[in-house]
Write a protein that holds these residues in place. Structure first.
Motif, PDB file in Angstrom:
ATOM      1  N   ARG A  85       8.446  -5.125   7.074  1.00  9.95           N
ATOM      2  CA  ARG A  85      10.431  -5.510   6.248  1.00  9.95           C
ATOM      3  C   ARG A  85      10.111  -4.836   4.757  1.00  9.95           C
ATOM      4  NH1 ARG A  85      11.100  -4.544  11.123  1.00  9.95           N
ATOM      5  NH2 ARG A  85      11.647  -5.448  12.315  1.00  9.95           N
ATOM      6  N   ALA A  86      11.357  -4.209   4.563  1.00  7.60           N
ATOM      7  CA  ALA A  86      11.148  -4.257   2.740  1.00  7.60           C
ATOM      8  C   ALA A  86      11.610  -5.404   2.387  1.00  7.60           C
ATOM      9  CB  ALA A  86      12.893  -3.832   2.698  1.00  7.60           C
ATOM     10  N   GLU A  87      10.496  -5.634   1.085  1.00  9.69           N
ATOM     11  CA  GLU A  87       9.942  -6.056   0.165  1.00  9.69           C
ATOM     12  C   GLU A  87       8.970  -7.479   0.648  1.00  9.69           C
ATOM     13  OE1 GLU A  87      10.871  -5.554  -3.382  1.00  9.69           O
ATOM     14  OE2 GLU A  87      11.644  -3.713  -2.329  1.00  9.69           O
ATOM     15  N   PHE A  88       8.187  -6.903   1.659  1.00 13.60           N
ATOM     16  CA  PHE A  88       6.783  -8.292   2.784  1.00 13.60           C
ATOM     17  C   PHE A  88       5.937  -7.748   1.318  1.00 13.60           C
ATOM     18  CE2 PHE A  88       7.004  -9.053   7.201  1.00 13.60           C
ATOM     19  CZ  PHE A  88       9.016  -9.692   7.344  1.00 13.60           C
ATOM     20  N   ILE A  89       5.435  -7.930   1.203  1.00 18.32           N
ATOM     21  CA  ILE A  89       3.721  -7.940   0.322  1.00 18.32           C
ATOM     22  C   ILE A  89       2.885  -8.087   1.076  1.00 18.32           C
ATOM     23  CG2 ILE A  89       2.469  -8.796  -1.088  1.00 18.32           C
ATOM     24  CD1 ILE A  89       4.076 -10.394  -3.049  1.00 18.32           C
ATOM     25  N   LEU A  90       2.400  -6.239   1.095  1.00 19.31           N
ATOM     26  CA  LEU A  90       1.589  -5.848   2.272  1.00 19.31           C
ATOM     27  C   LEU A  90       0.548  -5.839   1.219  1.00 19.31           C
ATOM     28  CD1 LEU A  90       0.441  -3.957   4.969  1.00 19.31           C
ATOM     29  CD2 LEU A  90       1.233  -2.216   3.855  1.00 19.31           C
ATOM     30  N   GLN A  91      -1.211  -5.452   2.053  1.00 22.30           N
ATOM     31  CA  GLN A  91      -2.446  -5.478   1.671  1.00 22.30           C
ATOM     32  C   GLN A  91      -2.801  -3.883   2.518  1.00 22.30           C
ATOM     33  OE1 GLN A  91      -5.367  -7.976   1.860  1.00 22.30           O
ATOM     34  NE2 GLN A  91      -6.054  -7.938  -0.690  1.00 22.30           N
ATOM     35  N   ALA A  92      -3.306  -3.323   1.427  1.00 22.34           N
ATOM     36  CA  ALA A  92      -4.045  -2.317   2.832  1.00 22.34           C
ATOM     37  C   ALA A  92      -5.368  -1.741   1.967  1.00 22.34           C
ATOM     38  CB  ALA A  92      -2.701  -0.962   2.802  1.00 22.34           C
ATOM     39  N   ARG A  93      -6.424  -1.965   3.062  1.00 21.07           N
ATOM     40  CA  ARG A  93      -7.431  -0.960   1.874  1.00 21.07           C
ATOM     41  C   ARG A  93      -8.114   0.881   3.309  1.00 21.07           C
ATOM     42  NH1 ARG A  93     -12.733  -3.762   4.122  1.00 21.07           N
ATOM     43  NH2 ARG A  93     -12.300  -2.476   5.673  1.00 21.07           N
ATOM     44  N   GLY A  94      -8.345   1.266   2.580  1.00 21.85           N
ATOM     45  CA  GLY A  94      -8.808   2.480   2.680  1.00 21.85           C
ATOM     46  C   GLY A  94      -9.101   3.848   1.539  1.00 21.85           C
ATOM     47  N   LYS A  95      -8.766   4.698   2.177  1.00 24.16           N
ATOM     48  CA  LYS A  95      -9.653   6.195   1.838  1.00 24.16           C
ATOM     49  C   LYS A  95      -8.397   6.886   1.374  1.00 24.16           C
ATOM     50  CE  LYS A  95     -14.103   7.429   2.694  1.00 24.16           C
ATOM     51  NZ  LYS A  95     -14.090   7.369   4.185  1.00 24.16           N
ATOM     52  N   VAL A  96      -8.935   7.313  -0.209  1.00 25.00           N
ATOM     53  CA  VAL A  96      -7.953   7.881  -0.591  1.00 25.00           C
ATOM     54  C   VAL A  96      -7.713   9.487  -0.512  1.00 25.00           C
ATOM     55  CG1 VAL A  96      -6.767   9.043  -2.840  1.00 25.00           C
ATOM     56  CG2 VAL A  96      -8.123   6.629  -2.896  1.00 25.00           C
ATOM     57  N   SER A  97      -6.855  10.210  -0.086  1.00 26.15           N
ATOM     58  CA  SER A  97      -7.078  12.101   0.795  1.00 26.15           C
ATOM     59  C   SER A  97      -5.688  12.579  -0.275  1.00 26.15           C
ATOM     60  CB  SER A  97      -6.121  11.371   2.282  1.00 26.15           C
ATOM     61  OG  SER A  97      -6.415  10.920   3.462  1.00 26.15           O
ATOM     62  N   HIS A  98      -6.193  13.265  -0.162  1.00 26.30           N
ATOM     63  CA  HIS A  98      -5.065  14.325  -0.523  1.00 26.30           C
ATOM     64  C   HIS A  98      -3.643  14.656   0.223  1.00 26.30           C
ATOM     65  CE1 HIS A  98      -3.453  17.221  -3.038  1.00 26.30           C
ATOM     66  NE2 HIS A  98      -4.530  17.029  -3.754  1.00 26.30           N
ATOM     67  N   ARG A  99      -2.992  14.949  -0.160  1.00 24.32           N
ATOM     68  CA  ARG A  99      -1.681  15.433   1.154  1.00 24.32           C
ATOM     69  C   ARG A  99      -1.921  16.646   1.452  1.00 24.32           C
ATOM     70  NH1 ARG A  99       3.913  12.024  -0.731  1.00 24.32           N
ATOM     71  NH2 ARG A  99       3.561  10.073  -1.531  1.00 24.32           N
ATOM     72  N   PRO A 100      -1.342  16.798   2.821  1.00 24.63           N
ATOM     73  CA  PRO A 100      -1.687  17.975   3.003  1.00 24.63           C
ATOM     74  C   PRO A 100      -0.756  18.860   2.770  1.00 24.63           C
ATOM     75  CG  PRO A 100      -1.158  16.113   5.218  1.00 24.63           C
ATOM     76  CD  PRO A 100      -0.885  15.394   3.800  1.00 24.63           C
ATOM     77  N   ALA A 101      -1.116  19.764   2.149  1.00 22.87           N
ATOM     78  CA  ALA A 101       0.000  20.620   1.541  1.00 22.87           C
ATOM     79  C   ALA A 101       1.688  21.040   1.989  1.00 22.87           C
ATOM     80  CB  ALA A 101      -0.646  22.375   2.162  1.00 22.87           C
ATOM     81  N   GLY A 102       2.287  21.465   1.213  1.00 20.70           N
ATOM     82  CA  GLY A 102       3.870  20.470   1.583  1.00 20.70           C
ATOM     83  C   GLY A 102       3.887  19.164   1.795  1.00 20.70           C
ATOM     84  N   THR A 103       3.626  18.733   1.043  1.00 19.52           N
ATOM     85  CA  THR A 103       4.062  16.922   1.207  1.00 19.52           C
ATOM     86  C   THR A 103       3.246  16.000   0.076  1.00 19.52           C
ATOM     87  OG1 THR A 103       1.731  16.508   2.701  1.00 19.52           O
ATOM     88  CG2 THR A 103       3.275  16.993   3.834  1.00 19.52           C
ATOM     89  N   VAL A 104       3.415  17.561  -0.727  1.00 15.25           N
ATOM     90  CA  VAL A 104       2.848  16.472  -2.248  1.00 15.25           C
ATOM     91  C   VAL A 104       4.471  15.935  -2.259  1.00 15.25           C
ATOM     92  CG1 VAL A 104       2.617  17.448  -4.622  1.00 15.25           C
ATOM     93  CG2 VAL A 104       0.590  17.720  -2.493  1.00 15.25           C
TER      94      VAL A 104
END
Ligand code: ASP
Length: 605
Positions: A85-104
């Motif tokens: 929900r809004a204002e929960f604190i989330l920790q996330a691990r993962g890979k950085v990807s370039h956004r697909p064309a058109g979604t930048v």
């Protein structure tokens, strides 16, 4: 650990998926980081379900990064994605990807990338906040103050506090480089002489006695000079228990300074450098220095106030001599009563409707005028219910004195000199705003100098100090102490920016005899002087250096720098207009035991 948008934190140490750890802030990742394994932690700003994937905008003070969760990985991931929900604190691990064309997202610094989470956990949950944490939202002032920590998560306040920090750092760096020492002065002290009411703190150990919270460190900074500290500054809280008119806070911050062996000119140069550094740090603006000077008398005569806004013209002019030639009773009576007729030209005001004229007349009356006389200057001549009381030559003279041209409106106040200044000075400002004459992008600095030393207080029937009793008179005026104290000028200076006083100070008295003369002029007897300021007078007997200083209103300067409407907007935990803290609910009752210990009794009768 120091996190900064431009600073990659130590990835070796931080890349482990440990509780609460992060490798980057939410404002840090760019296209060049593609492929990196990262851990982010932040508040859930927005969450969007997109056919199988859940997109989370993760936010911290540094920015927003888009994290993509795949609830289809396993049951735990599914549960997590849907619990967010809004204002929960989330920790996330993962890979950085370039956004697909058109979604930048070009509006976001991190808008070229997103992080595909392979592991995520909720670090902290949140109730539904009382307002949406979005820039465009405008919760009511009361809600913003009560939930100040949530307000801080929205952009504007966080940015203002960051800017305030930069301004303070720039001030400290600059003053340090010039040999100033930051010295702390007491918060529990004796009443200081800035003329407002004190906040008092009762003493438990000396029953019946009180400390005062400092209205300014004035006396201590002067003692620091006697102590040979030479150059002092302090970014310091001051306390004044005033009825909170306009935009004031009962506790506020000053950049307080004092220097030995200086004159006005040197103080001004140091201050111009200081203000220059602060503006450079906050807004990358290079100021033109030195700032011009205007005398107090000039400021009053031309603008009606001692803190003139010089971003526009519309100057006032006295027209008493010309008005004396007319038959208009209001003018004649005012002059006969020792008053003055003063006016100004309102550009384009000849086009004002009857309603406009009524409005500005009412405004003048609210400002304390008995009325407002007006004359339109048209291509054909003068148009006004009072024009018939004037000969054309007189009107021509008045028009010239006010610098009015065809198409303008001339307005007049006939009253005491003081009332005329007050009404026209305020009317000038409000018309300047209303007619769009003020360029909001302009920064107009001016030093106001040659203030009177003393002001006669009609109620108390005695002179009071215009600045404070430690301000030195001009040396050439000292003889007037005995003959005409009201005519004495002070070695004082105020710095005014766009019509706001942002700082004020003076060269001080450093000789015991002159200080005694000053007290006499203020009808402060030797006993009272000894009781209140004896420690300073005594210090002056031990080789006091000539000295002077100034204090700048940090809150006001920051408000101007951010374009904030109120100084509240640049203070982390401000008080309301009524001087209350809605967050902590202070001031509040205290336990009877506490009062007893202090030897105090409540009497609310
Ligand atoms: N103490 C003064 C004030 O707080 C400033 C000064 O004279 O330096 O206004």
């Amino acid at each position: 650990m120091f996190y900064n948008n431009n600073l990659l934190v130590n990835e070796v140490v931080m890349s482990d998926f440990t509780r609460h750890a992060r490798t980057h802030t939410c404002g840090q990742l760019r296209a060049a980081d593609e492929g990196k394994e990262v851990t982010l932690v932040g508040w859930v700003h927005r969450r969007r379900d997109h056919g199988g994937l859940v997109f989370v905008d993760l936010r911290d003070r540094f920015g927003v990064t888009q994290v993509v969760l795949n609830p289809q990985i396993d049951a735990a991931a599914h549960e997590l994605a849907h619990a967010l929900r809004a204002e929960f604190i989330l920790q996330a691990r993962g890979k950085v990807s370039h956004r697909p064309a058109g979604t930048v997202n070009e509006k976001l610094d991190t808008g070229e990338i997103e992080v595909y989470a392979d592991h995520a956990q909720i670090i902290s949950q949140s109730k539904t906040p009382p307002f949406v944490i979005e820039e465009g939202e405008t919760p009511s002032e009361a809600v913003k103050l009560k939930y100040r920590y949530l307000e801080m998560r929205r952009g504007p306040l966080a940015r203002a506090l960051e800017m305030r920090h930069r301004v303070c750092m720039a001030a400290r760096r600059y003053l340090d480089a010039l040999g100033f020492l930051e010295v702390e002065t007491p918060m529990l002290t004796k009443s200081t002489p800035e003329g407002a009411r004190d906040f008092l703190a009762p003493s438990r150990l000396s029953p019946g006695k009180f400390f005062a919270l400092p209205q300014s460190p004035q006396l201590f900074k002067q003692l620091l000079m006697v102590g040979g500290m030479d150059r002092y500054f302090q970014i310091v809280k001051c306390f004044r228990d005033e009825d909170l008119r306009a935009d004031r806070q009962p506790e506020f911050t000053q950049i307080d300074m004092e220097m030995s062996f200086v004159d006005e000119e040197e103080v001004r140069r140091v201050c111009e450098g200081l203000i220059g550094e602060m503006f450079m740090a906050a807004r990358a603006i290079k100021l033109d220095t030195p700032f011009p000077l205007i005398s107090y008398a000039d400021a009053m005569n031309r603008f009606g106030v001692d803190r003139p806004d010089l971003r526009f013209g519309m100057e006032l002019a006295g027209v008493s001599a010309l008005a004396a030639q007319c038959e208009f009773k209001v003018f004649k009576d005012a002059l006969a009563g020792g008053g003055a007729v003063r006016g100004m030209a309102v550009p384009g005001g000849a086009a004002f409707s009857r309603k406009d004229l009524e409005d500005i007349t009412n405004e003048a009356i609210q400002l304390g005028a008995k009325g407002l006389a007006w004359i339109k200057v048209t291509g054909e001549g003068y148009q006004s219910p009072i024009a018939k009381f004037f000969q054309t030559a007189t009107l021509d003279g008045i028009r010239e004195a006010l610098g009015a041209g065809a198409g303008d409106l001339m307005v007049f106040v006939a009253d005491s000199v003081k009332a005329g200044y007050a009404v026209l000075g305020a009317l000038r400002l409000s018309l300047g705003h209303r007619l769009g004459l003020i360029d909001g992008a302009k920064l107009n600095f001016v030093w106001v100098v040659d203030f009177p030393l003393l002001e006669y207080d009609e109620e108390e029937k005695r002179y009071v100090a215009l600045h404070h009793p430690f301000t030195s008179p001009k040396l050439e005026d000292i003889a007037l102490f005995d003959t005409d104290p009201g005519k004495m000028r002070a070695r004082a200076y105020d710095l005014v920016l766009n019509g706001s006083e942002i700082g004020g100070g003076s060269i001080r008295i450093h000789q015991r005899e002159v200080q005694d003369m000053m007290f006499r002029a203020l009808s402060i007897g030797p006993d009272e002087a000894r009781e209140k300021f004896g420690f300073l007078l005594e210090a002056f007997e031990f080789g006091a250096p000539p000295h002077g200083g100034i204090a700048f209103g940090l809150d006001r300067i920051c408000a101007i720098l951010t374009g904030a409407e109120s100084i509240r907007d640049v203070i982390a935990f401000p008080k309301t207009q009524k001087g209350a803290c809605l967050l902590t609910d202070a001031p509040s009752e205290v336990a009877p035991r506490q009062l007893k210990e202090l030897g105090l009794k409540r009497d609310l009768s």
